[in-house]
Design a protein around this motif. Structure first.
Motif, short mmCIF file in Angstrom:
data_model
loop_
_atom_site.label_atom_id
_atom_site.label_comp_id
_atom_site.label_asym_id
_atom_site.label_seq_id
_atom_site.Cartn_x
_atom_site.Cartn_y
_atom_site.Cartn_z
N GLU A 451 -13.51 37.03 -32.79
CA GLU A 451 -13.14 38.40 -33.12
C GLU A 451 -14.06 38.96 -34.22
O GLU A 451 -14.73 38.21 -34.94
CB GLU A 451 -11.69 38.44 -33.62
N ASP A 452 -14.05 40.29 -34.30
CA ASP A 452 -14.74 40.93 -35.40
C ASP A 452 -13.97 40.62 -36.68
O ASP A 452 -12.79 40.97 -36.80
CB ASP A 452 -14.80 42.44 -35.16
N ARG A 453 -14.59 39.96 -37.61
CA ARG A 453 -13.84 39.46 -38.77
C ARG A 453 -14.66 39.52 -40.05
O ARG A 453 -15.90 39.43 -40.02
CB ARG A 453 -13.38 38.02 -38.53
N THR A 454 -13.95 39.65 -41.14
CA THR A 454 -14.55 39.50 -42.47
C THR A 454 -14.51 38.05 -42.91
O THR A 454 -15.39 37.58 -43.64
CB THR A 454 -13.78 40.36 -43.48
N ALA A 455 -13.50 37.35 -42.45
CA ALA A 455 -13.20 36.01 -42.97
C ALA A 455 -14.21 34.96 -42.56
O ALA A 455 -14.60 34.88 -41.39
CB ALA A 455 -11.81 35.58 -42.51
N LEU A 456 -14.62 34.18 -43.54
CA LEU A 456 -15.32 32.92 -43.28
C LEU A 456 -14.23 31.90 -42.94
O LEU A 456 -13.19 31.86 -43.59
CB LEU A 456 -16.11 32.51 -44.51
N ILE A 457 -14.45 31.09 -41.92
CA ILE A 457 -13.46 30.11 -41.49
C ILE A 457 -13.94 28.71 -41.89
O ILE A 457 -15.08 28.34 -41.62
CB ILE A 457 -13.23 30.17 -39.97
N ALA A 458 -13.05 27.97 -42.53
CA ALA A 458 -13.36 26.58 -42.91
C ALA A 458 -12.24 25.69 -42.39
O ALA A 458 -11.07 25.91 -42.71
CB ALA A 458 -13.49 26.45 -44.42
N GLN A 459 -12.60 24.72 -41.60
CA GLN A 459 -11.61 23.77 -41.08
C GLN A 459 -11.87 22.43 -41.75
O GLN A 459 -12.99 21.89 -41.68
CB GLN A 459 -11.75 23.63 -39.56
N VAL A 460 -10.85 21.87 -42.41
CA VAL A 460 -11.05 20.68 -43.24
C VAL A 460 -10.15 19.54 -42.78
O VAL A 460 -9.08 19.75 -42.20
CB VAL A 460 -10.77 20.98 -44.73
N ALA A 461 -10.61 18.32 -43.03
CA ALA A 461 -9.81 17.13 -42.70
C ALA A 461 -10.35 15.94 -43.49
O ALA A 461 -11.41 16.02 -44.12
CB ALA A 461 -9.88 16.83 -41.19
N PRO A 477 -18.81 34.57 -40.93
CA PRO A 477 -18.50 35.82 -40.21
C PRO A 477 -19.71 36.26 -39.39
O PRO A 477 -20.86 36.15 -39.83
CB PRO A 477 -18.21 36.81 -41.33
N GLY A 478 -19.45 36.73 -38.16
CA GLY A 478 -20.54 37.21 -37.32
C GLY A 478 -21.17 36.12 -36.50
O GLY A 478 -21.97 36.40 -35.60
N ASP A 479 -20.84 34.85 -36.82
CA ASP A 479 -21.41 33.76 -36.04
C ASP A 479 -20.58 33.58 -34.77
O ASP A 479 -19.37 33.77 -34.78
CB ASP A 479 -21.41 32.47 -36.86
N THR A 480 -21.22 33.17 -33.69
CA THR A 480 -20.52 33.08 -32.41
C THR A 480 -19.85 31.73 -32.19
O THR A 480 -19.00 31.60 -31.32
CB THR A 480 -21.51 33.33 -31.26
#
Length: 584
Positions: A451-461, A477-480
């Motif tokens: 989606e068009d987003r401002t948020a940077l997404i970080a998935q942690v484990a 953001p903006g990366d596919t």
């Protein structure tokens, strides 16, 4: 020295005095003991020392020294406190590192600068360095220790700490309110919407180089003659300030309840310029009641001669927590976590990693944190999550929100209903952290990534066997790429690299013994790991994510792999840029 005094010197004092006598014998033209040590009631030994200072280079603006200068040296009974030096004149007044006009601060931090093994030679060397810098005009006004109020601690036992965060209006006399947060903490506010103890904030015309005194009468005297000019036969540099201060004090006391103390705050000009130094004090309730009676009878514009005020009335000085932006530098300045300042952050999953991540990000200065986790806290979780006994039975999200709100007043904390927040809200945040280790959440997150987003997404484990490894997949953001695609790319690359064997387990099925079953019955197997492990992994991942938030322009996507020092051998950090991302 009398035989009586010699007998009462401590072994340490005798040791230092013997050293000093040896130095005086070896350098008779430079060092001379002009008065033998005498013990005071505190057990300190005081002596007078003369140094030959004619050869010290003087530069314009520097301290003028005589050919010889005398110092009063005090030697404490034990080695834990360094000797001190002071003078019995005011010629050094106004120079950096001069306390109360006559004491020289030659050890700014005695715990680090005072070396007992250096003895009296080390002390004289520090004193000589101060004289050389002062005479040579070598002190930098922007960094040297100029003091607004004598350079000594003003604090009485059992007084609250006054917290100041508001800049305050630029007026000579202002009325603020002290709002009690606890018996130990009062907050100063200029808002008229808050109830609290009316407190005058009084701006002084000059600094108080001799301190602010401990009695009301002497304090009023210093207000009118802060540099003690009269004692030197000069007229004071400032017009009398005590009448205006008393008027302000009486006006506040009149509006406060009978039987309560009267607080006040002084804004003292700093000798080197810049924001005023704030000093808070209070008068006892009996004195405050007397002021109220006086104001009711004669009004607030009353001139009180300091000389007729009971000399025993004390001023109880309060510890100040001056947190105004113009005087405070964050202790985490120039660190990776600065990337979180002012950011809106969503944290999904408030368990072993998520609970610590949220706390570290709250302390890093995020403006808003949204948490979601419907899990309930049980006693066993306290081993590695940052909850307490009082939290047992609450949902993790609610308990964590309470903890975060307790960390910072200015932090907005929201508990999202359901498994995840509203997608429109999440996409407009600055950062989404998925700490759930849930396949369902990953599937959902993959849809948001496109989606068009401002948020940077970080998935942690972390890893199941030790809880000492960490992984953070970063989707800018903006990366596919989606978190799943990023994780697959990283997994293939890591599993094909023998040098990264330490991290293979993050993509391999858990072997027998990798997980543990915490309780008998239908308990869900979980990973091994302590609070020390998880807090350390979370802290490292927070730093890695913070670096991405600090990147100018578009952040880079990729995968961080981290290992704690006690993990098996392998690189402690490895970053794999996303295959589609050529910016890194």
């Amino acid at each position: 020295m009398s035989r009586r005094n010699r007998a009462t010197l401590s072994a340490w004092q005798k040791h230092l005095f013997d050293e000093l006598r040896s130095l005086a014998r070896e350098h008779p033209s430079d060092v001379r003991i002009v008065e033998q040590p005498r013990l005071d009631s505190d057990g300190d030994a005081t002596l007078r020392l003369r140094l030959h200072t004619a050869d010290i280079l003087h530069r314009p603006g520097g301290l003028g020294l005589g050919d010889d200068e005398e110092f009063i040296v005090k030697i404490r009974p034990s080695l834990f406190a360094p000797p001190s030096a002071e003078v019995d004149h005011t010629r050094f007044l106004g120079f950096p590192h001069v306390l109360q006009g006559q004491r020289l601060c030659i050890y700014l931090d005695p715990s680090r600068e005072w070396r007992p093994s250096a003895g009296m030679a080390g002390f004289l060397s520090r004193l000589w360095d101060w004289l050389t810098d002062a005479a040579g005009g070598a002190f930098d006004p922007s960094t040297a220790m100029y003091h607004a109020v004598g350079g000594v601690l003003h604090h009485a036992d059992d007084t609250p700490t006054i917290v100041v965060r508001e800049p305050g209006p630029p007026k000579r006399q202002q009325i603020a309110r002290l709002v009690a947060r606890s018996p130990h903490r009062y907050d100063l506010t200029y808002s008229t919407d808050r109830d609290g103890h009316r407190t005058p904030v009084f701006v002084l015309a000059r600094d108080l180089p001799f301190g602010a005194a401990s009695t009301f009468a002497l304090f009023l005297t210093l207000l009118d003659d802060p540099h003690l000019d009269r004692a030197e036969g000069r007229p004071p540099e400032v017009s009398p300030q005590s009448p205006a201060f008393l008027t302000s004090l009486l006006a506040s006391a009149l509006r406060n309840p009978d039987g309560t103390e009267q607080y006040f705050v002084l804004a003292v000009p700093h000798p080197a310029g810049g924001p005023h130094h704030l000093l808070g004090g209070r008068l006892p309730a009996t004195t405050a009641d007397a002021l109220r009676r006086l104001a009711k009878k004669h009004g607030t514009a009353v001139n009180l001669d300091p000389a007729i005020i009971n000399a025993d009335i004390p001023i109880e000085w309060c510890n100040m927590s001056d947190e105004r932006q113009e005087v405070t530098t964050r202790r985490d300045d120039n660190r990776p976590v600065n990337g979180f300042q002012g950011r809106a952050v969503h944290i999904w999953g408030c368990g072993g990693l998520g609970s610590w991540l949220a706390e570290f990000i709250a302390r890093a200065g995020a403006s808003a944190i949204t948490v979601c986790d419907r899990g309930t806290i049980t006693g066993g979780l306290l081993v590695r999550q940052n909850y307490t006994e009082a939290d047992i039975g609450q949902t993790k999200a609610d308990a964590l929100a309470t903890r975060l709100r307790a960390i910072r007043d200015d932090l907005t904390v929201t508990v999202a209903e359901g498994s995840v927040p509203d997608p429109a809200v999440s996409l407009s945040a600055d950062l989404i952290i998925d700490a759930t280790v849930s396949h369902s959440i990953t599937t959902y997150l993959d849809t948001l990534a496109g989606e068009d987003r401002t948020a940077l997404i970080a998935q942690v484990a972390t890893d199941a066997r030790t809880g000492s490894l960490g992984i953070a997949n970063i989707c800018a953001p903006g990366d596919t790429c989606t978190p799943s695609e990023l994780d697959d790319q990283a997994g293939r690359s890591v599993l094909a690299d023998g040098g990264l064997e330490l991290y293979h387990r993050l993509w391999e099925d858990a072997a027998e013994g990798d997980e543990l079953t915490p309780t008998r019955g239908c308990s869900v197997p979980t990973f091994h790991g302590s609070a020390a492990d998880l807090a350390a992994v979370a802290a490292t991942l927070v730093n890695m994510i913070g670096l991405h938030l600090q990147q100018a322009g578009a952040p880079v996507s990729g995968t961080h792999l981290i290992a704690l020092p006690h993990a098996p051998a392998g690189p402690r950090h490895h970053f794999l840029p996303a295959a589609s991302d050529t910016r890194g």
